[in-house]
Design an enzyme around this catalytic site. Structure first.
Site, PDB file in Angstrom:
ATOM      1  N   PRO A  18       0.814  -1.226  -0.080  1.00 52.83           N
ATOM      2  CA  PRO A  18       0.038  -0.173  -0.007  1.00 52.83           C
ATOM      3  C   PRO A  18       0.933   1.284   0.030  1.00 52.83           C
ATOM      4  CG  PRO A  18       0.014  -0.851   2.265  1.00 52.83           C
ATOM      5  CD  PRO A  18       0.779  -1.789   1.409  1.00 52.83           C
ATOM      6  N   MET A  19       0.904   1.995  -0.958  1.00 54.75           N
ATOM      7  CA  MET A  19       1.533   3.256  -1.256  1.00 54.75           C
ATOM      8  C   MET A  19       0.676   4.595  -1.303  1.00 54.75           C
ATOM      9  SD  MET A  19       4.644   1.729  -3.501  1.00 54.75           S
ATOM     10  CE  MET A  19       3.660   0.768  -4.587  1.00 54.75           C
ATOM     11  N   GLN A  72      -6.498  -0.861   3.916  1.00 50.73           N
ATOM     12  CA  GLN A  72      -5.505  -0.382   4.955  1.00 50.73           C
ATOM     13  C   GLN A  72      -5.838   0.787   5.583  1.00 50.73           C
ATOM     14  OE1 GLN A  72      -1.526   1.135   4.622  1.00 50.73           O
ATOM     15  NE2 GLN A  72      -0.973  -0.829   5.428  1.00 50.73           N
ATOM     16  N   CYS A 102       3.946   3.370   8.582  1.00 53.03           N
ATOM     17  CA  CYS A 102       4.263   4.592   7.799  1.00 53.03           C
ATOM     18  C   CYS A 102       5.151   5.611   8.627  1.00 53.03           C
ATOM     19  CB  CYS A 102       2.895   5.205   7.402  1.00 53.03           C
ATOM     20  SG  CYS A 102       3.274   6.758   6.652  1.00 53.03           S
ATOM     21  N   LYS A 141       0.783  -4.252   8.980  1.00 53.86           N
ATOM     22  CA  LYS A 141       2.130  -3.887   8.411  1.00 53.86           C
ATOM     23  C   LYS A 141       2.882  -3.000   9.296  1.00 53.86           C
ATOM     24  CE  LYS A 141       4.649  -2.431   4.284  1.00 53.86           C
ATOM     25  NZ  LYS A 141       5.065  -1.058   4.006  1.00 53.86           N
ATOM     26  N   ASN A 204       9.157  -7.478   3.522  1.00 54.73           N
ATOM     27  CA  ASN A 204       9.180  -6.119   2.700  1.00 54.73           C
ATOM     28  C   ASN A 204      10.553  -5.030   2.727  1.00 54.73           C
ATOM     29  OD1 ASN A 204       7.666  -2.785   2.959  1.00 54.73           O
ATOM     30  ND2 ASN A 204       7.745  -3.944   0.949  1.00 54.73           N
ATOM     31  N   ASP A 206      13.364  -3.453  -0.413  1.00 55.22           N
ATOM     32  CA  ASP A 206      14.560  -3.439  -1.356  1.00 55.22           C
ATOM     33  C   ASP A 206      14.507  -4.588  -2.320  1.00 55.22           C
ATOM     34  OD1 ASP A 206      15.448  -1.547   0.168  1.00 55.22           O
ATOM     35  OD2 ASP A 206      17.199  -2.539   1.102  1.00 55.22           O
ATOM     36  N   GLY A 228       6.679  -2.835  -2.970  1.00 55.42           N
ATOM     37  CA  GLY A 228       6.434  -1.483  -3.231  1.00 55.42           C
ATOM     38  C   GLY A 228       7.030  -0.560  -4.316  1.00 55.42           C
ATOM     39  N   ARG A 229       8.084  -0.057  -3.915  1.00 50.12           N
ATOM     40  CA  ARG A 229       8.949   1.200  -4.959  1.00 50.12           C
ATOM     41  C   ARG A 229       9.270   0.412  -6.461  1.00 50.12           C
ATOM     42  NH1 ARG A 229      13.318   3.887  -1.135  1.00 50.12           N
ATOM     43  NH2 ARG A 229      12.991   1.707  -0.198  1.00 50.12           N
TER      44      ARG A 229
END
Length: 330
Positions: A18-19, A72, A102, A141, A204, A206, A228-229
């Site tokens: 979730p971003m 989320q 976060c 998370k 999660n 890298d 994610g990224r």
């Protein structure tokens, strides 16, 4: 087979993180097409949801093809989290996820997100309240801890499992690290290998290549990986990892026609869901990665992030496809 409640996710699921301002329905659509097994909404403020804030409510939008999908939530007030859980449950996701990870100031400094890592008793109390407020599976998370001196993820995992969460995702950094340095998966492995822990543990941080996904799978023994990224502008990473895990071979990367097709699908959904002005504006962050590594592309990238009208963006994408397809193939 990895399961969250009665949700079956396969042997080694890949999760879309979730971003904020990224993992909206248009982005999730292209990630689902390209192999994401479980996805989450952008994180939603419990306070915003309760006061019916338009942006928070819009984030509840989910579509059948996205399933399984989790909503989320984050917040600092337990009663607000209970009420927002009830609202989110009514939107019929497959699960509810709580954000205790976060690190950004406007979340953590309000006592939400990773800030709860400084108050484990409150985190446990809040989580238990959310579990009791919904019939859906609840997942969490979080991060390794607040800072180097408070890496309390092993205690957190046991206590949250004990009050009923069904899965835990751990980002391998502390809150103080933000996104700097390298993610440390050794503590994630300790959580996974703790004989008391029976719920799925997802790692999660890298993971940006198929090789690294395989290495971390084997080295740390997690039940799955959250990405994610590395997926921003490159949703193909999910299927590329799956193919590499299954065969040891690299899946051929997307050619120019495929890059343009997915960018166009993403754009069309973005405009449809958000309107032309905002849809075009928010697509701009994705173009760099959709067309990353292509020689002589800079002038087109500049045009993509400066063009304001849908028809002009589409014409530009068509021109990119025509101009670069042959060169890209060679």
């Amino acid at each position: 087979m990895v399961q969250i409640g009665d949700i079956q996710l396969g042997d080694f699921p890949l999760l879309l993180a979730p971003m904020e301002d990224v993992s909206d329905p248009p982005f999730r659509a292209v990630c689902k097409e390209n192999g994401a097994d479980l996805m989450y909404t952008e994180f939603i403020s419990s306070e915003g949801l309760i006061r019916d804030a338009a942006k928070s409510v819009q984030k509840l939008d989910i579509f059948e093809y996205e399933r399984p999908i989790g909503i989320q939530l984050f917040g600092s007030d337990i009663e607000s989290m209970i009420k927002s859980t009830e609202i989110a449950t009514a939107a019929h996701p497959n699960l509810i996820d709580i954000n205790y990870g976060c690190p950004v100031k406007n979340v953590a400094c309000r006592g939400a997100g990773a800030a709860l890592l400084q108050d484990i008793p409150k985190m446990v109390k809040m989580t238990e309240a959310v579990v009791k407020a919904t019939h859906l599976p609840v997942t969490v998370k979080t991060r390794l801890g607040w800072d180097e001196s408070t890496k309390n993820i092993e205690e957190v995992a046991e206590r949250l499992q004990d009050i009923g969460i069904k899965a835990l995702t751990v980002h391998g950094r502390t809150r103080v690290q933000m996104y700097k340095g390298s993610a440390d998966w050794t503590l994630i492995a300790k959580v996974k290998n703790n004989p008391r822990i029976q719920i799925p543990i997802f790692g999660n941080g890298d993971i940006d290549t198929p090789e690294k996904a395989l290495e971390y799978k084997n080295r740390y023994g997690v039940d799955g990986i959250m990405i994610g990224r590395a997926s921003i502008g490159y949703p193909w990473i999910f299927n590329e990892i799956k193919h590499f895990l299954a065969t040891g071979q690299h899946l051929q990367g997307p050619d120019m026609a495929e890059r343009v097709r997915i960018a166009r699908k993403h754009l069309d959904f973005s405009v449809k869901w958000k309107g032309e002005v905002l849809g075009i504006l928010e697509m701009r962050r994705h173009y760099t990665n959709y067309f990353k590594g292509i020689d002589h592309f800079k002038p087109y990238r500049q045009q993509l992030v400066q063009t304001d009208h849908y028809e002009n963006v589409v014409a530009l994408l068509d021109e990119i496809s025509d101009k670069f397809s042959e060169a890209f193939a060679s």
